[in-house]
Scaffold this motif. Structure first.
Motif, mmCIF file in Angstrom:
data_model
loop_
_atom_site.group_PDB
_atom_site.id
_atom_site.type_symbol
_atom_site.label_atom_id
_atom_site.label_comp_id
_atom_site.label_asym_id
_atom_site.label_seq_id
_atom_site.Cartn_x
_atom_site.Cartn_y
_atom_site.Cartn_z
ATOM 1 N N VAL A 146 0.850 -1.182 0.000
ATOM 2 C CA VAL A 146 0.000 0.000 0.000
ATOM 3 C C VAL A 146 0.892 1.240 0.000
ATOM 4 O O VAL A 146 2.003 1.228 0.532
ATOM 5 C CB VAL A 146 -0.951 0.029 1.211
ATOM 6 N N VAL A 147 0.410 2.298 -0.620
ATOM 7 C CA VAL A 147 1.183 3.540 -0.762
ATOM 8 C C VAL A 147 0.536 4.637 0.068
ATOM 9 O O VAL A 147 -0.690 4.814 0.036
ATOM 10 C CB VAL A 147 1.265 3.969 -2.240
ATOM 11 N N GLU A 148 1.361 5.347 0.826
ATOM 12 C CA GLU A 148 0.917 6.535 1.545
ATOM 13 C C GLU A 148 1.670 7.740 0.990
ATOM 14 O O GLU A 148 2.877 7.856 1.175
ATOM 15 C CB GLU A 148 1.176 6.388 3.049
ATOM 16 N N GLY A 149 0.938 8.607 0.305
ATOM 17 C CA GLY A 149 1.563 9.740 -0.362
ATOM 18 C C GLY A 149 1.976 10.859 0.565
ATOM 19 O O GLY A 149 2.856 11.659 0.220
ATOM 20 N N VAL A 150 1.362 10.947 1.751
ATOM 21 C CA VAL A 150 1.755 11.969 2.722
ATOM 22 C C VAL A 150 3.017 11.492 3.425
ATOM 23 O O VAL A 150 3.020 10.446 4.068
ATOM 24 C CB VAL A 150 0.637 12.223 3.755
ATOM 25 N N ARG A 151 4.085 12.242 3.299
ATOM 26 C CA ARG A 151 5.354 11.813 3.873
ATOM 27 C C ARG A 151 5.352 11.964 5.385
ATOM 28 O O ARG A 151 4.799 12.902 5.927
ATOM 29 C CB ARG A 151 6.508 12.614 3.266
ATOM 30 N N GLY A 152 5.977 11.008 6.064
ATOM 31 C CA GLY A 152 6.115 11.080 7.509
ATOM 32 C C GLY A 152 5.778 9.769 8.181
ATOM 33 O O GLY A 152 5.019 8.950 7.650
ATOM 34 N N VAL A 153 6.347 9.574 9.379
ATOM 35 C CA VAL A 153 6.236 8.285 10.054
ATOM 36 C C VAL A 153 4.826 7.997 10.567
ATOM 37 O O VAL A 153 4.350 6.862 10.513
ATOM 38 C CB VAL A 153 7.262 8.185 11.202
ATOM 39 N N ALA A 154 4.144 9.019 11.085
ATOM 40 C CA ALA A 154 2.790 8.795 11.592
ATOM 41 C C ALA A 154 1.828 8.492 10.448
ATOM 42 O O ALA A 154 0.958 7.615 10.568
ATOM 43 C CB ALA A 154 2.312 10.010 12.391
ATOM 44 N N ALA A 155 1.980 9.204 9.340
ATOM 45 C CA ALA A 155 1.070 9.013 8.203
ATOM 46 C C ALA A 155 1.149 7.597 7.659
ATOM 47 O O ALA A 155 0.120 6.946 7.421
ATOM 48 C CB ALA A 155 1.395 10.026 7.097
ATOM 49 N N VAL A 156 2.348 7.079 7.459
ATOM 50 C CA VAL A 156 2.474 5.747 6.867
ATOM 51 C C VAL A 156 2.046 4.668 7.862
ATOM 52 O O VAL A 156 1.455 3.646 7.479
ATOM 53 C CB VAL A 156 3.904 5.511 6.333
ATOM 54 N N ARG A 157 2.291 4.867 9.147
ATOM 55 C CA ARG A 157 1.834 3.874 10.126
ATOM 56 C C ARG A 157 0.307 3.834 10.193
ATOM 57 O O ARG A 157 -0.293 2.765 10.338
ATOM 58 C CB ARG A 157 2.427 4.182 11.506
ATOM 59 N N ASN A 158 -0.326 4.991 10.084
ATOM 60 C CA ASN A 158 -1.795 5.009 10.075
ATOM 61 C C ASN A 158 -2.354 4.326 8.838
ATOM 62 O O ASN A 158 -3.387 3.643 8.904
ATOM 63 C CB ASN A 158 -2.305 6.446 10.161
ATOM 64 N N ARG A 159 -1.681 4.478 7.709
ATOM 65 C CA ARG A 159 -2.118 3.776 6.495
ATOM 66 C C ARG A 159 -2.005 2.272 6.692
ATOM 67 O O ARG A 159 -2.862 1.500 6.224
ATOM 68 C CB ARG A 159 -1.281 4.221 5.295
ATOM 69 N N LEU A 160 -0.978 1.829 7.373
ATOM 70 C CA LEU A 160 -0.814 0.400 7.647
ATOM 71 C C LEU A 160 -1.901 -0.119 8.583
ATOM 72 O O LEU A 160 -2.387 -1.243 8.405
ATOM 73 C CB LEU A 160 0.571 0.142 8.250
ATOM 74 N N ILE A 161 -2.295 0.684 9.551
ATOM 75 C CA ILE A 161 -3.399 0.264 10.431
ATOM 76 C C ILE A 161 -4.669 0.065 9.627
ATOM 77 O O ILE A 161 -5.393 -0.934 9.802
ATOM 78 C CB ILE A 161 -3.613 1.300 11.554
ATOM 79 N N GLU A 162 -4.965 0.989 8.718
ATOM 80 C CA GLU A 162 -6.169 0.850 7.887
ATOM 81 C C GLU A 162 -6.103 -0.439 7.063
ATOM 82 O O GLU A 162 -7.098 -1.171 6.948
ATOM 83 C CB GLU A 162 -6.307 2.064 6.961
#
Length: 317
Positions: A66-82
């Motif tokens: 999965v790709v998270e376009g918003v850069r940063g550690v919190a953003a990508v971890r939240n995408r992983l939770i989803e």
């Protein structure tokens, strides 16, 4: 009876060689009886550059990219939770892309969860230092960190929980709690400690599993004094941010500004001892960086350490 699902989540930040090593370890991990696993890689590269590595290394392991376009550690971890919720995960395990979990990590972590009735399980993360590279006092700090984690006693703990290698119950990220990593920490880091503190506030019980071992690969860049100072500064800024959120108002700002001066004095004292000791030199750097952060953060100055292009990451040891 259907097997309980473990979502193994790995955020990655354009570090393909490290990611491949991490995924190779995940691919060979033993799964506890009665459980199934799904690998989910959260790519913080808008171009999705990790897709090929996931395809090649995952093998027969069920995997999602999965790709998270918003850069940063919190953003990508939240995408992983989803993504973990989309596969109906019962447990979520996070590993950093520069980590290499032991083959029995899941087995040992799940055993500890059962033994201590725990909702969160973490274990030793041992830093593997490059044999060559900058020979700075920072190397001493990593060696000291390894000695400390090896001595921690197994059992229920109130320690700081990093996301380098951790497993927690998915019920905390489902309604009604619905917890997510706080975007306040997206650029500066510290989102992990904040997240697990809030889990504790919702009744989570945290256990330390001594046999759930992970190796963290330390890039030579992280032995540079300049990088160490930037990481220590970021930690100071996020410490202030966390306290300011709990205690808003001018007194928190004044308190931290006041703490900067004794911290700087401690740094000066350590600097004198640093003529003879790597330990003192390292502590001097950390104290000076924290003093600068305690003065800068109340003025609204931030750290963007986790948004810079870098070959290494992690908290300062």
């Amino acid at each position: 009876m259907a097997a309980a699902q473990i979502a193994i989540c790995v955020p990655t930040f354009r570090r393909e060689a490290l990611l491949r090593n991490c995924l190779a370890c995940v691919q060979t991990m033993r799964v506890p009886e009665g459980f199934a696993r799904t690998l989910i890689v959260g790519d913080n590269d808008p171009a999705g550059g990790a897709a090929e590595a996931v395809r090649q290394v995952a093998g027969d392991l069920p995997a999602r990219h999965v790709v998270e376009g918003v850069r940063g550690v919190a953003a990508v971890r939240n995408r992983l939770i989803e993504a973990a919720l989309e596969v109906h995960a019962d447990w979520i395990a996070f590993f950093d892309d520069d980590s290499e979990p032991d083959r029995d990590w899941l087995v040992e972590a799940m055993a500890a969860a059962a033994r201590y009735a725990a909702d969160v399980v973490a274990g030793p993360v041992l830093c593997r230092l490059p044999p060559a590279g900058p020979d700075t006092c920072v190397r001493w700090a990593y060696e000291r960190q390894n000695r400390k984690v090896e001595q921690l006693a197994e059992g229920v703990t109130d320690m700081y929980v990093p996301t380098t290698a951790v497993m927690f119950g998915a019920r905390f990220v489902r309604p009604p709690a619905g917890l997510r990593f706080d975007m306040t920490f997206n650029a500066m880091g510290g989102e992990d400690g904040d997240f697990f503190d809030r889990l504790r506030g919702h009744g989570a019980r945290v256990a330390w599993a001594r046999k759930a071992v992970t190796v963290e690969v330390v890039h030579p860049h992280r032995l540079l004094v300049s990088d160490y100072v930037r990481r220590c500064y970021a930690e100071g800024v996020r410490t202030y941010a966390a306290h300011r959120r709990r205690n808003p108002g001018v007194w928190t700002a004044l308190r931290y500004a006041g703490k900067a001066f004794p911290k700087a004095a401690d740094g000066a004292g350590c600097a004198c001892g640093g003529l003879f000791s790597a330990h003192c030199r390292c502590r001097a750097l950390k104290h000076f960086a924290r003093a600068a952060a305690y003065l800068a953060a109340p003025l609204g100055l931030e750290s963007r350490y986790y948004l810079t292009d870098r070959t290494g990451g992690g908290s300062a040891p």
